[in-house]
Write a protein that holds these residues in place. Structure first.
Motif, PDB file in Angstrom:
ATOM      1  N   CYS A  88      68.354  59.514  15.174  1.00 20.05           N
ATOM      2  CA  CYS A  88      67.970  60.504  14.417  1.00 20.05           C
ATOM      3  C   CYS A  88      66.279  61.285  15.400  1.00 20.05           C
ATOM      4  O   CYS A  88      66.124  62.557  15.617  1.00 20.05           O
ATOM      5  CB  CYS A  88      66.824  60.326  13.319  1.00 20.05           C
ATOM      6  SG  CYS A  88      66.037  61.310  12.300  1.00 20.05           S
TER       7      CYS A  88
ATOM      8  N   VAL B 106      69.563  74.153  10.841  1.00 26.21           N
ATOM      9  CA  VAL B 106      69.700  73.109  10.290  1.00 26.21           C
ATOM     10  C   VAL B 106      71.024  72.164  10.261  1.00 26.21           C
ATOM     11  O   VAL B 106      71.041  70.877  10.016  1.00 26.21           O
ATOM     12  CB  VAL B 106      69.131  73.081   8.752  1.00 26.21           C
ATOM     13  CG1 VAL B 106      69.553  72.129   7.471  1.00 26.21           C
ATOM     14  CG2 VAL B 106      67.573  73.310   8.464  1.00 26.21           C
ATOM     15  N   LEU B 107      71.885  73.059   9.940  1.00 29.01           N
ATOM     16  CA  LEU B 107      72.947  72.801  10.109  1.00 29.01           C
ATOM     17  C   LEU B 107      74.065  71.756  10.992  1.00 29.01           C
ATOM     18  O   LEU B 107      74.485  70.742  11.816  1.00 29.01           O
ATOM     19  CB  LEU B 107      74.065  73.977  10.306  1.00 29.01           C
ATOM     20  CG  LEU B 107      74.259  74.166   8.255  1.00 29.01           C
ATOM     21  CD1 LEU B 107      76.127  75.665   8.786  1.00 29.01           C
ATOM     22  CD2 LEU B 107      74.718  73.227   7.197  1.00 29.01           C
TER      23      LEU B 107
ATOM     24  N   GLY C  50      66.054  63.400   7.759  1.00 27.17           N
ATOM     25  CA  GLY C  50      66.487  63.129   8.467  1.00 27.17           C
ATOM     26  C   GLY C  50      66.269  61.738   8.949  1.00 27.17           C
ATOM     27  O   GLY C  50      67.494  60.801   8.778  1.00 27.17           O
TER      28      GLY C  50
ATOM     29  N   ALA D 190      71.725  68.758  11.081  1.00 30.49           N
ATOM     30  CA  ALA D 190      73.348  67.648  10.144  1.00 30.49           C
ATOM     31  C   ALA D 190      74.244  67.413  10.644  1.00 30.49           C
ATOM     32  O   ALA D 190      74.751  66.209  10.610  1.00 30.49           O
ATOM     33  CB  ALA D 190      73.770  68.299   8.804  1.00 30.49           C
TER      34      ALA D 190
ATOM     35  N   ILE E 257      73.595  63.751  13.038  1.00 24.47           N
ATOM     36  CA  ILE E 257      73.206  62.803  12.523  1.00 24.47           C
ATOM     37  C   ILE E 257      74.693  62.349  11.587  1.00 24.47           C
ATOM     38  O   ILE E 257      74.269  61.220  11.845  1.00 24.47           O
ATOM     39  CB  ILE E 257      72.332  63.343  11.391  1.00 24.47           C
ATOM     40  CG1 ILE E 257      70.685  63.784  11.386  1.00 24.47           C
ATOM     41  CG2 ILE E 257      72.448  61.949  10.363  1.00 24.47           C
ATOM     42  CD1 ILE E 257      69.772  62.704  12.448  1.00 24.47           C
ATOM     43  N   VAL E 258      75.379  63.084  11.101  1.00 27.77           N
ATOM     44  CA  VAL E 258      76.895  63.015  10.635  1.00 27.77           C
ATOM     45  C   VAL E 258      77.413  62.233  11.782  1.00 27.77           C
ATOM     46  O   VAL E 258      78.143  61.255  12.049  1.00 27.77           O
ATOM     47  CB  VAL E 258      77.416  63.634   9.543  1.00 27.77           C
ATOM     48  CG1 VAL E 258      78.712  63.135   9.749  1.00 27.77           C
ATOM     49  CG2 VAL E 258      75.988  63.933   8.747  1.00 27.77           C
TER      50      VAL E 258
ATOM     51  N   PHE F  14      67.012  59.757   5.522  1.00 29.77           N
ATOM     52  CA  PHE F  14      68.792  59.579   5.419  1.00 29.77           C
ATOM     53  C   PHE F  14      69.188  58.328   6.141  1.00 29.77           C
ATOM     54  O   PHE F  14      69.882  57.585   5.663  1.00 29.77           O
ATOM     55  CB  PHE F  14      69.316  60.863   5.585  1.00 29.77           C
ATOM     56  CG  PHE F  14      71.070  61.017   6.469  1.00 29.77           C
ATOM     57  CD1 PHE F  14      71.630  60.309   4.211  1.00 29.77           C
ATOM     58  CD2 PHE F  14      71.458  60.724   7.059  1.00 29.77           C
ATOM     59  CE1 PHE F  14      73.135  60.555   5.062  1.00 29.77           C
ATOM     60  CE2 PHE F  14      72.828  60.244   7.090  1.00 29.77           C
ATOM     61  CZ  PHE F  14      73.755  60.490   5.862  1.00 29.77           C
TER      62      PHE F  14
ATOM     63  N   LEU G 264      62.245  69.351   8.220  1.00 35.52           N
ATOM     64  CA  LEU G 264      64.141  68.452   8.731  1.00 35.52           C
ATOM     65  C   LEU G 264      63.930  66.391   9.498  1.00 35.52           C
ATOM     66  O   LEU G 264      64.601  65.989   9.105  1.00 35.52           O
ATOM     67  CB  LEU G 264      63.896  68.986   9.916  1.00 35.52           C
ATOM     68  CG  LEU G 264      65.163  68.879  10.525  1.00 35.52           C
ATOM     69  CD1 LEU G 264      66.113  70.192   8.777  1.00 35.52           C
ATOM     70  CD2 LEU G 264      65.379  69.690  11.907  1.00 35.52           C
TER      71      LEU G 264
END
Length: 220
Positions: free
Chosen positions: A43, A19-20, A98, A23, A26-27, A101, A94
């Protein structure tokens, strides 16, 4: 059995690394004012390694003794299929987070010639589904009982993820290219239905191979 697999995953906190990773990816690809189609395509692409990793985490999280007991009671194939369903469930969550976001932090293509936002959202959602299905299929093939050695599974997962992202014949690559609104002067998108069908077929074949292998392994 699926609920048991989900609770086992949540209590172990082994879901945190994939999950991290998602993230972070994505960032890393987020830029202020990025177009909706580009963000949703990004994504979809980043879901491939993340969901493959998360699927492998679900399939390897059960202790050997507990896995043997569950297989003896419910059958090895049903037990493995329950774990695959659990992986698909968390991967879907997830993907929803995603995609939501990316939509919130993005903007429409510039100018008046862009397609309707509803079409961009629909096509982008289909591309995200392609990434979700492809990554889940990949994770099933790179985990026990298909690949029993951890090092081989991790290397295969990384190599196959890159291949799915860059190979022109890959359903993920085709789906991402279909929704990138900045890839053409007219900022058009297309519905990636053919990549979706290919990703669904890939998932079905991967699950069939994994479940069949689980049955043979436990039966031998």
């Amino acid at each position: 059995m699926t609920r048991y697999q989900l609770m086992l995953l949540l209590r172990s906190q082994r879901w945190l690394p994939p999950v991290l990773l998602f993230a972070l990816l994505i960032v890393a690809g987020w830029f202020g004012g990025q177009q909706y189609g580009d963000s949703l395509g990004w994504c979809a692409a980043m879901l491939v390694p993340a969901t493959a990793y998360l699927t492998r985490t679900v399939l390897t999280g059960e202790p050997a003794a507990a896995r043997a007991c569950l297989a003896a009671v419910a059958g090895p194939r049903r037990a493995h299929l329950a774990a695959l369903y659990a992986a698909l469930a968390v991967n879907t969550l997830l993907a929803v987070v995603g995609g939501g976001f990316e939509w919130l932090v993005s903007s429409p293509p510039p100018g008046l010639a862009h397609p309707p936002l509803a079409a961009i959202a629909l096509h982008g959602s289909v591309s995200i589904l392609v990434g979700l299905l492809s990554g889940t299929a990949l994770g099933a093939l790179c985990a026990p009982p298909v690949l029993r050695r951890p090092a081989a599974g991790v290397l295969a997962l990384a190599a196959a993820s890159i291949t799915l992202l860059v190979a022109p014949v890959s359903p993920v690559n085709a789906a991402v290219r279909a929704v990138f609104t900045s890839s053409s002067a007219s900022a058009t998108t297309s519905d990636p239905l053919l990549p979706l069908a290919a990703a669904a077929l890939l998932l079905a074949l991967a699950w069939a191979a994994a479940v069949r292998t689980a049955g043979r392994t436990e039966g031998s």
